[in-house]
Design a protein around this motif. Structure first.
Motif, PDB file in Angstrom:
ATOM      1  N   GLY A 221       0.811  -1.192   0.040  1.00 21.93           N
ATOM      2  CA  GLY A 221      -0.182   0.044   0.070  1.00 21.93           C
ATOM      3  C   GLY A 221       0.731   1.314   0.150  1.00 21.93           C
ATOM      4  N   PHE A 222       0.021   2.418  -0.364  1.00 20.37           N
ATOM      5  CA  PHE A 222       0.909   3.646  -0.427  1.00 20.37           C
ATOM      6  C   PHE A 222      -0.208   4.553   0.191  1.00 20.37           C
ATOM      7  CE2 PHE A 222       0.672   7.914  -2.161  1.00 20.37           C
ATOM      8  CZ  PHE A 222       2.043   8.139  -2.036  1.00 20.37           C
ATOM      9  N   GLY A 223       0.370   5.541   1.174  1.00 26.97           N
ATOM     10  CA  GLY A 223      -0.590   6.648   1.560  1.00 26.97           C
ATOM     11  C   GLY A 223       0.030   7.609   2.484  1.00 26.97           C
ATOM     12  N   VAL A 224      -0.440   8.119   3.555  1.00 25.83           N
ATOM     13  CA  VAL A 224       0.050   9.075   4.446  1.00 25.83           C
ATOM     14  C   VAL A 224       0.008   8.634   5.708  1.00 25.83           C
ATOM     15  CG1 VAL A 224      -0.559  10.966   2.798  1.00 25.83           C
ATOM     16  CG2 VAL A 224      -2.163  10.180   4.588  1.00 25.83           C
ATOM     17  N   PRO A 225       0.840   8.955   6.482  1.00 20.78           N
ATOM     18  CA  PRO A 225       1.122   8.694   8.026  1.00 20.78           C
ATOM     19  C   PRO A 225       0.019   9.143   8.855  1.00 20.78           C
ATOM     20  CG  PRO A 225       3.386   9.363   7.369  1.00 20.78           C
ATOM     21  CD  PRO A 225       2.558   9.770   6.252  1.00 20.78           C
ATOM     22  N   ALA A 226      -0.714   8.401   9.459  1.00 23.62           N
ATOM     23  CA  ALA A 226      -1.766   8.866  10.489  1.00 23.62           C
ATOM     24  C   ALA A 226      -1.373   8.258  11.687  1.00 23.62           C
ATOM     25  CB  ALA A 226      -3.149   8.488   9.779  1.00 23.62           C
ATOM     26  N   GLY A 227      -1.207   9.116  12.734  1.00 27.53           N
ATOM     27  CA  GLY A 227      -1.149   8.500  14.166  1.00 27.53           C
ATOM     28  C   GLY A 227       0.104   7.768  13.899  1.00 27.53           C
ATOM     29  N   GLU A 228      -0.094   6.252  14.670  1.00 27.58           N
ATOM     30  CA  GLU A 228       1.149   5.410  14.533  1.00 27.58           C
ATOM     31  C   GLU A 228       0.904   4.200  13.270  1.00 27.58           C
ATOM     32  OE1 GLU A 228       1.186   3.800  18.411  1.00 27.58           O
ATOM     33  OE2 GLU A 228       1.807   5.361  19.306  1.00 27.58           O
ATOM     34  N   GLY A 229       0.095   4.741  12.092  1.00 29.92           N
ATOM     35  CA  GLY A 229      -0.108   4.018  11.219  1.00 29.92           C
ATOM     36  C   GLY A 229       0.140   4.659   9.883  1.00 29.92           C
TER      37      GLY A 229
END
Lengths: 142, 148
Positions: free
Chosen positions: A85-93
């Motif tokens: 997957g590809f995305g943006v960091p959110a919190g600790e995930g």
């Protein structure tokens, strides 16, 4: 005064090129955008997942490749599918915006347009991992 | 004498001015620059062979760099122990850990046809040969690589 005349003349003449000679068109130059390649490697167990954050400095394309899966004990290649997957960091995930089930390869499985900022690549078992599995994900980005 | 010195200095000044004027006149004109396409560092594909020795229980790997997307083939073309099977793999070269992270592998003997073939993007890769436990003495080998 007559002794200073040659020096004055030479100084004046030397300044002439700074004023330019006319058609000084500068041809545009093109430079290839700089790209960074990072390798995210580690070990996953059954049902496990992991992610890696990386910083993009300018707009362009990010290429994510699940390049290697091997048995962590024997080192032998494992040809099985994982979620990439590809995305943006959110919190600790990693909040993924794109996820694909892929087998290891050496060409990008995810290519996506990015602007400057922090992004993340995520890998997760989809039920195929039976023991400790070493992985390597290549991330090439601006 | 003094008059001759002054005349000599004046001549030197004139000569210097003349040279400067000549330089300036050659510097003026059409200064447009013609751009040329960048010269490739090398052609593609590359065909190369390397020879080395594989020791019992050992492994050997070699780096290569693909400059564009294309096909990589690896051929274990010769060994001095033709009946021995060994492992050969292609993978990603990790610059940080300087390891060869295998993507594909095969257990094989030497032959003329490529034992491994895969498509790669531009990047740094490696081909690795290792003993599967059958070597008793060092084995000389040749691997032929083709890459974009």
């Amino acid at each position: 005064m007559p002794r200073a005349l040659p020096a004055v003349l030479m100084t004046t003449l030397a300044l002439i090129p700074m004023a330019g000679c006319g058609n000084d068109t500068t041809a545009p130059t093109s430079t290839a955008p700089l790209r960074t390649t990072e390798v995210y490697s580690g070990t996953l167990n059954r049902g496990g997942s992991g992610f890696y954050s990386f910083n993009v400095v300018s707009a362009g394309t990010a290429d994510i490749t699940l390049a290697s899966l091997t048995n962590a004990t024997t080192g032998r290649v494992i040809d099985t599918m994982m979620a990439l997957g590809f995305g943006v960091p959110a919190g600790e995930g990693c909040n993924t915006t794109t996820t694909m089930n892929v087998s290891p390869g050496l060409t990008a499985q995810i290519s996506t347009t990015v602007t400057g900022g922090v992004y993340c690549a995520r890998i997760a078992d989809i039920g195929n991992v039976s023991g400790a599995t070493s992985f390597a994900v290549r991330i090439a980005h601006p | 004498m003094t008059g001759e010195l002054k005349k000599d200095k004046s001549m030197k000044h004139l000569l210097a001015l003349g040279l400067l004027a000549a330089v300036l006149s050659s510097a003026c004109g059409d200064d447009s620059t013609t751009t040329t396409a960048p010269t490739p560092v090398r052609g593609s594909p590359v065909n190369e062979s390397f020879e080395a020795n594989l020791t019992p229980q050992g492994s050997v790997w070699r780096l290569f760099n693909a400059i564009q997307t294309g096909t990589v083939t690896a051929t274990l073309s010769t060994t001095d122990q033709p009946s021995i099977v060994v492992g050969m793999g292609i993978g990603l070269r990790d610059a940080t850990t300087t390891t060869c992270l295998l993507n594909k592998e095969v257990i094989t003997t030497a032959g003329s046809a490529p034992q491994l073939s895969t498509t790669v993007d531009a990047g740094n890769y490696c081909v690795k040969l290792w003993d599967t436990g059958t070597l008793a003495t060092p084995m000389a080998f040749t691997i032929t690589l083709t890459y974009p």
